[in-house]
Design a protein around this motif. Sequence first.
Motif, PDB file in Angstrom:
ATOM      1  N   UNK A 192       0.657  -1.230   0.070  1.00 35.91           N
ATOM      2  CA  UNK A 192       0.087   0.141   0.155  1.00 35.91           C
ATOM      3  C   UNK A 192       0.909   1.125  -0.038  1.00 35.91           C
ATOM      4  N   UNK A 193       2.120   1.232   0.593  1.00 44.45           N
ATOM      5  CA  UNK A 193       2.991   2.469   0.851  1.00 44.45           C
ATOM      6  C   UNK A 193       3.567   2.574  -0.661  1.00 44.45           C
ATOM      7  N   UNK A 194       3.872   1.570  -1.299  1.00 42.71           N
ATOM      8  CA  UNK A 194       4.458   1.653  -2.608  1.00 42.71           C
ATOM      9  C   UNK A 194       3.288   2.275  -3.664  1.00 42.71           C
ATOM     10  N   UNK A 195       2.076   1.648  -3.567  1.00 42.00           N
ATOM     11  CA  UNK A 195       1.095   2.119  -4.472  1.00 42.00           C
ATOM     12  C   UNK A 195       0.815   3.566  -4.091  1.00 42.00           C
ATOM     13  N   UNK A 196       1.123   3.914  -3.046  1.00 41.02           N
ATOM     14  CA  UNK A 196       0.770   5.590  -2.746  1.00 41.02           C
ATOM     15  C   UNK A 196       1.881   6.315  -3.057  1.00 41.02           C
TER      16      UNK A 196
END
Length: 610
Positions: A192-196
């Motif tokens: 989720x961090x990477x996607x954000x």
Amino acid sequence: MIDRRRLMFTAAAGAALAASGQALAQDAPAAPAGDAAGQLNALMDRIFKEMLLDSPETLTSLGFDKGPNAAMKSRLDDRSQAKVEADKVKFRQAMTDLSAIDRAALPAASAVHYDTLKYFGDTVVSGYDFPYGGGFFPSPYTVSQLSGAYQSIPDFLDSQHSIETAEDAEAYLSRLEAFGPALDQETERVRADFAAGAVPPDFIIAKTLQQMGAITGAEPASLTLVDSIRRRTAEKAIPGDWAARAEAIVNAGVLPALNRQADVFKAAQPTAVHDAGAWRLPDGDAYYDFGLRYFTTTNMTGDEVHEMGLAQVAELTARADELLKAEGMTQGSVGERIAAMSKDQRFIYPNTDEAKEELLGKLNEQIVAMEARLPQYFGRIPKSPVEVRRVPKAIEAGAPGGYYNSPALDGSRPGYYYINLRDTAEWPSWTLPTLTYHEATPGHHHQIALQQENADTPMLMKILGFSAYTEGWGLYAEQLADEMGAYEDDAWGRIGYLQSLMFRAARLVVDSGLHAKRWSREQGIRYMVDTLGDQESAVTTEVERYCVWPGQASSYKVGHTKWVELRENARRDLGDKFDIRAFHDTGLNAGGVPLTVLERVIGDWKATVA
């Protein structure tokens, strides 16, 4: 904001709770439930229980995983995004309830508690706006070379999870079973961090994968996860093939989960950028402002931090230059000359057990000598003593250089400051007095013990810590030791004191350089090497730490500067009425508070004296 020393918790608080077995609400000062002070105390108790003790790992760290909480000893924390979001809902509600309390109706001490909690709450909640990171500690990366279950759980199980009985050993294995799912929960948050848009820099990914590889590439039987239970059940003569059972769990659950996590980082590695600062993240400039606000408890901008750092490095370097020249060291930059001091055999204890005992004895002598000076500068002096101890040999290879453990609230255990003596060359003698004054007295032990010993302070406020206040006091204590005459016959020790301040001032420059001035990692490393004369390998670790914790490195010197500023303003404003002991007692009686609250407390004190 939260002092890294146990992230808001102390072993002493846990020991007191475990010993008392009382409801937490009974630890707060008594007040009618209907009045504002009673409402505030009840809210602080609720936050302490709901937000801080809703964690099996915290209960174990506090020594509170016994009796009615014994079942928690078999569990690890819930690391899922759903838990993060649920905690946010709870905390927002707590802050809403705080706002409903009439601050104007609070007595002075309760108003300090209110302001402290409000600053903490408002700042934490402002971090909820960012779609990456999460939790109470500003870092845009859920997992990095400094954070993540892969790094913390092996040490937690080895050093925090006690094994006295077969039931404790079974609980250890249950937690080992939960380790794989915990890794998977964090892996989902990493995705989720990477996607954000919060993908760590390439060098952070490389370091993280290197550390993960040290686990996945080792023989499972040699891992701490397995060896810890083997060693400790043997020491307690607990029958059973514990190591074989642990190894089976590691092979079946832990290593596959860690490989899955590593695969996510490996997939991101080819396109990861080399830019080091938070500025490159979505709303990255705002995130750095958040980090500074959280850690320094001020509204300073990155540019202001940078200018402060440059000015203080220049001033301290000039002072060190004069002292070095007075000792006959005239060639090379200040950093180069200090580096030469670090290698001078005159200042290196032999790397033998006998010499290490001599070193420890010297440090304890310094504490005793300093304690004799304290009554001239403090009205309140801690009841709890402090001792210097060597980091145990069994863990010294991977342990930090030094750290402080608080005393027990009930007086059953003194405070300890541990020094890592794996290699005496890491501690030239001219560095040791400053370390003692920072960690022990009049530094961290003095401040934290007084905070814990304040009978009128609710439990939450006994253990809540703010890095700028606590680390700022530690540096102020270094300066105070010099002003108290500790270096009158120790010119080399005074140089060591200035080198300590230079190091923290350089942190201001590099932290803000990375995140506000768009410096590269290499630029930050080169600045610290040139300024301080430190080894590039050691500096690299420092700079990479600043990359993943935006703002944290600035808290030390910002806090120190504020303590000095408040003192000198009080001295100027009060003239003959200024009393150094009263100033210190007032600032320390406030407990661990944001600098904005400390400024208000000192202002109120001045008004009563003038």
